[in-house]
Design a protein around this motif. Structure first.
Motif, PDB file in Angstrom:
ATOM      1  N   PHE A  53      -5.281   6.219   3.004  1.00 25.39           N
ATOM      2  CA  PHE A  53      -5.802   4.951   3.489  1.00 25.39           C
ATOM      3  C   PHE A  53      -5.738   4.964   5.014  1.00 25.39           C
ATOM      4  O   PHE A  53      -4.696   5.296   5.582  1.00 25.39           O
ATOM      5  N   ILE A 112       0.793  -1.226   0.000  1.00 25.71           N
ATOM      6  CA  ILE A 112       0.000   0.000   0.000  1.00 25.71           C
ATOM      7  C   ILE A 112       0.832   1.286   0.000  1.00 25.71           C
ATOM      8  O   ILE A 112       0.383   2.322  -0.470  1.00 25.71           O
ATOM      9  N   ILE A 115     -10.625   3.462   2.190  1.00 22.44           N
ATOM     10  CA  ILE A 115      -9.923   4.008   1.029  1.00 22.44           C
ATOM     11  C   ILE A 115     -10.665   5.286   0.662  1.00 22.44           C
ATOM     12  O   ILE A 115     -11.829   5.245   0.271  1.00 22.44           O
ATOM     13  N   LEU A 164     -10.339  -1.222   6.500  1.00 23.22           N
ATOM     14  CA  LEU A 164      -9.517  -0.337   5.689  1.00 23.22           C
ATOM     15  C   LEU A 164     -10.431   0.626   4.956  1.00 23.22           C
ATOM     16  O   LEU A 164     -11.302   0.204   4.189  1.00 23.22           O
TER      17      LEU A 164
END
Length: 76
Positions: free
Chosen positions: A28, A21, A58, A56
């Motif tokens: 994020f 990532i 985004i 998570l």
């Protein structure tokens, strides 16, 4: 914003996740209960309870479509 649940229950998974990532553009966040950390921060991730499933977030939908296939090994 898109959200997915991920599992980072080993040190190897955390390292692999951060390596996947970190080079990506966009913001994020990892969320565990009331704690929110930058998903690109290995130290921040280790401050969370890794025994639990993490969310998570985004924050850029255009990036999310590219990121989701890369994150399949970590999806809970």
């Amino acid at each position: 914003m898109k959200s997915i649940n991920i599992c980072l229950n080993t040190v190897e998974k955390v390292k692999g996740f951060v390596n996947t990532i970190s080079p990506l553009d966009g913001d994020f966040d990892l969320v565990s209960d009331r704690y929110v950390v930058d998903a690109k921060s290995i130290m921040g991730i280790f401050s969370l309870d890794l025994g639990k499933t993490l969310r998570l977030d985004i924050h850029c939908d255009t990036v999310a479509d590219k990121v989701l296939p890369l994150l399949q090994p970590y999806v809970a």
